[in-house]
Scaffold this motif. Structure first.
Motif, PDB file in Angstrom:
ATOM      1  N   ARG A   1     -11.071   2.114  -4.245  1.00 28.82           N
ATOM      2  CA  ARG A   1     -12.369   1.542  -4.847  1.00 28.82           C
ATOM      3  C   ARG A   1     -12.055   0.354  -5.838  1.00 28.82           C
ATOM      4  NH1 ARG A   1     -16.247   5.700  -7.494  1.00 28.82           N
ATOM      5  NH2 ARG A   1     -17.532   3.878  -7.185  1.00 28.82           N
ATOM      6  N   ASP A   2     -10.644  -0.005  -5.777  1.00 32.11           N
ATOM      7  CA  ASP A   2     -10.290  -1.078  -6.563  1.00 32.11           C
ATOM      8  C   ASP A   2     -10.143  -1.049  -8.033  1.00 32.11           C
ATOM      9  OD1 ASP A   2      -9.456  -2.628  -4.658  1.00 32.11           O
ATOM     10  OD2 ASP A   2     -11.144  -3.683  -4.498  1.00 32.11           O
ATOM     11  N   ARG A   3     -10.219   0.331  -8.452  1.00 30.20           N
ATOM     12  CA  ARG A   3      -9.998   0.605 -10.048  1.00 30.20           C
ATOM     13  C   ARG A   3      -8.464   1.023 -10.343  1.00 30.20           C
ATOM     14  NH1 ARG A   3     -14.813   1.481  -7.993  1.00 30.20           N
ATOM     15  NH2 ARG A   3     -16.554   1.745  -9.469  1.00 30.20           N
ATOM     16  N   VAL A   4      -8.302   0.280 -11.665  1.00 33.55           N
ATOM     17  CA  VAL A   4      -6.837   0.646 -12.160  1.00 33.55           C
ATOM     18  C   VAL A   4      -6.480   2.279 -12.264  1.00 33.55           C
ATOM     19  CG1 VAL A   4      -5.310  -0.012 -13.821  1.00 33.55           C
ATOM     20  CG2 VAL A   4      -6.681  -1.899 -13.011  1.00 33.55           C
ATOM     21  N   VAL A   5      -5.815   2.742 -11.713  1.00 40.22           N
ATOM     22  CA  VAL A   5      -5.669   4.278 -11.944  1.00 40.22           C
ATOM     23  C   VAL A   5      -4.080   4.375 -12.715  1.00 40.22           C
ATOM     24  CG1 VAL A   5      -7.407   4.857 -10.380  1.00 40.22           C
ATOM     25  CG2 VAL A   5      -4.874   4.517  -9.601  1.00 40.22           C
ATOM     26  N   ALA A   6      -3.369   3.535 -12.564  1.00 42.52           N
ATOM     27  CA  ALA A   6      -1.956   3.768 -13.336  1.00 42.52           C
ATOM     28  C   ALA A   6      -1.126   2.483 -13.642  1.00 42.52           C
ATOM     29  CB  ALA A   6      -1.020   4.802 -12.297  1.00 42.52           C
TER      30      ALA A   6
ATOM     31  N   PRO B   1      -5.678   5.031   0.211  1.00 47.35           N
ATOM     32  CA  PRO B   1      -4.638   4.686   0.044  1.00 47.35           C
ATOM     33  C   PRO B   1      -4.589   3.777  -1.484  1.00 47.35           C
ATOM     34  CG  PRO B   1      -5.692   2.888   1.120  1.00 47.35           C
ATOM     35  CD  PRO B   1      -6.556   4.102   1.256  1.00 47.35           C
ATOM     36  N   LEU B   2      -3.461   3.638  -2.031  1.00 51.68           N
ATOM     37  CA  LEU B   2      -3.249   2.990  -3.399  1.00 51.68           C
ATOM     38  C   LEU B   2      -2.684   1.640  -3.141  1.00 51.68           C
ATOM     39  CD1 LEU B   2      -1.410   5.535  -5.178  1.00 51.68           C
ATOM     40  CD2 LEU B   2      -3.606   5.339  -5.510  1.00 51.68           C
ATOM     41  N   ARG B   3      -3.323   0.450  -3.771  1.00 51.72           N
ATOM     42  CA  ARG B   3      -2.793  -0.673  -3.694  1.00 51.72           C
ATOM     43  C   ARG B   3      -1.709  -0.918  -4.836  1.00 51.72           C
ATOM     44  NH1 ARG B   3      -6.035  -6.118  -2.645  1.00 51.72           N
ATOM     45  NH2 ARG B   3      -7.864  -4.423  -2.125  1.00 51.72           N
TER      46      ARG B   3
ATOM     47  N   VAL C   1       7.023  -4.298 -13.968  1.00 56.37           N
ATOM     48  CA  VAL C   1       5.838  -3.910 -14.417  1.00 56.37           C
ATOM     49  C   VAL C   1       5.083  -3.468 -12.983  1.00 56.37           C
ATOM     50  CG1 VAL C   1       3.642  -4.545 -14.951  1.00 56.37           C
ATOM     51  CG2 VAL C   1       5.444  -5.362 -16.318  1.00 56.37           C
ATOM     52  N   CYS C   2       4.593  -2.310 -12.912  1.00 51.64           N
ATOM     53  CA  CYS C   2       3.977  -1.888 -11.520  1.00 51.64           C
ATOM     54  C   CYS C   2       2.405  -1.388 -11.834  1.00 51.64           C
ATOM     55  CB  CYS C   2       4.575  -0.464 -11.096  1.00 51.64           C
ATOM     56  SG  CYS C   2       4.147   0.392  -9.703  1.00 51.64           S
ATOM     57  N   GLU C   3       1.701  -2.150 -11.260  1.00 48.97           N
ATOM     58  CA  GLU C   3       0.116  -1.811 -11.487  1.00 48.97           C
ATOM     59  C   GLU C   3      -0.341  -1.016 -10.173  1.00 48.97           C
ATOM     60  OE1 GLU C   3      -1.294  -5.701 -13.875  1.00 48.97           O
ATOM     61  OE2 GLU C   3       0.108  -6.082 -11.993  1.00 48.97           O
ATOM     62  N   ILE C   4      -1.339  -0.248 -10.427  1.00 48.28           N
ATOM     63  CA  ILE C   4      -1.716   0.591  -9.282  1.00 48.28           C
ATOM     64  C   ILE C   4      -3.550   0.685  -9.199  1.00 48.28           C
ATOM     65  CG2 ILE C   4      -1.572   2.762  -8.064  1.00 48.28           C
ATOM     66  CD1 ILE C   4       0.951   3.132  -9.072  1.00 48.28           C
ATOM     67  N   TRP C   5      -4.044   0.396  -8.086  1.00 47.72           N
ATOM     68  CA  TRP C   5      -5.461   0.400  -8.065  1.00 47.72           C
ATOM     69  C   TRP C   5      -5.520   1.363  -6.835  1.00 47.72           C
ATOM     70  CZ3 TRP C   5      -2.847  -4.113  -8.805  1.00 47.72           C
ATOM     71  CH2 TRP C   5      -3.099  -4.840  -9.878  1.00 47.72           C
TER      72      TRP C   5
ATOM     73  N   TRP D   1       0.756  -1.195   0.046  1.00 48.02           N
ATOM     74  CA  TRP D   1      -0.084   0.026  -0.091  1.00 48.02           C
ATOM     75  C   TRP D   1       0.876   1.220   0.085  1.00 48.02           C
ATOM     76  CZ3 TRP D   1      -4.958  -1.074  -0.281  1.00 48.02           C
ATOM     77  CH2 TRP D   1      -5.448  -2.554   0.034  1.00 48.02           C
ATOM     78  N   LEU D   2       0.467   2.345  -0.531  1.00 48.36           N
ATOM     79  CA  LEU D   2       1.001   3.533  -0.486  1.00 48.36           C
ATOM     80  C   LEU D   2      -0.130   4.390   0.018  1.00 48.36           C
ATOM     81  CD1 LEU D   2       2.843   4.071  -3.784  1.00 48.36           C
ATOM     82  CD2 LEU D   2       4.061   3.560  -1.622  1.00 48.36           C
TER      83      LEU D   2
END
Length: 262
Positions: free
Chosen positions: A244-249, A219-221, A237-241, A168-169
């Protein structure tokens, strides 16, 4: 987000922008690559004056700058109705340090995707994990930026699967993430090669980030994966949700790494 916003501000000078590279956003005394990308993005958005958000960013890291004064030059390559393309370059002491290409546009809040190939990975509850300390144990490496935000890594999940970190961030004081700070978030996790035995600094050579939506507050997952290690290079590869569990980056990067001598 006042602390991050202030640390990434640029000031117009007539032929470019002045920036002050903050020593608090460093790894081993050198400014973090995502932090530098955010500074370049602010200059690109302000100079273009057409679209408020970075949709994509691709940066090459030519020479690591030091904390302190720097300048940013901007070239608008194309201005369109829905997107504009801009080149930004960060200079220090007449030396080009970072160059980035941006596609700028206008983002909406994250909504339901029409299709996505991956669901958010399982991560232990945020409050059950410890914040990562700014002194890396056993390495002598100081990561000052970890005193400016919360990074909580699910170390129990390391190795399942191999080469992957999850966690988490969170920005301090409940501050919200925005499209520019997501560029930093995409480079805020430790290298996934640490799970495979690497050590020391892992300098980024190239970083590409797609910003997909304005994140919901919270927070970001994050999931960061090492995909291929050759003798001295790794692509990650970095994936960020968002909360609300939406992909944002999403991001990919090519970096150098080191393994302990046999």
């Amino acid at each position: 987000m006042a602390a991050f916003t202030e640390a990434t501000q640029v000031r117009p000078t007539g032929d470019g922008f002045d920036a002050e590279l903050d020593p608090l956003w460093t790894v081993g005394g050198k400014p973090n690559g995502g932090y530098l990308l955010a500074i370049l993005a602010r200059a690109a958005v302000e100079d273009a004056g057409t679209h408020p958000d970075p949709l994509s960013a691709s940066a090459v890291y030519l020479s690591p700058p030091d904390p302190g004064p720097a300048t940013v030059t901007v070239e608008v390559l194309r201005t369109g109705r829905t997107a504009s393309q801009v080149r930004s370059r960060l200079w220090q002491k007449d030396r080009a340090c970072v160059e980035a290409l941006f596609t700028l546009g206008t983002l909406a809040a994250a909504g339901e995707p029409r299709w996505v190939d991956a669901q958010p990975p399982p991560v232990a509850a945020e409050q059950g994990l410890f914040p990562t300390p700014s002194e890396a144990p056993g390495t002598g490496l100081r990561i000052d930026m970890l005193d400016q935000f919360e990074q909580r890594i699910d170390w129990q999940a390391v190795g399942d699967p191999p080469g992957e970190l999850r966690g988490w961030l969170r920005l301090p004081d409940g501050a919200a993430w925005d499209p520019v700070s997501l560029l930093f978030a995409a480079d805020a996790f430790p290298p996934a090669t640490f799970t495979l035995g690497s050590h020391g600094w892992t300098p980024t050579l190239e970083l590409t980030v797609y910003v997909r939506a304005v994140p919901s507050p919270g927070p970001l997952r994050v999931r960061q994966r090492a995909r291929l290690l050759t003798e001295s290079l790794v692509d990650q590869v970095c994936e960020i949700w968002d909360a609300r569990d939406r992909v944002v980056a999403q991001a990919t990067q090519l970096a150098a790494y080191r393994m302990p001598a046999a």
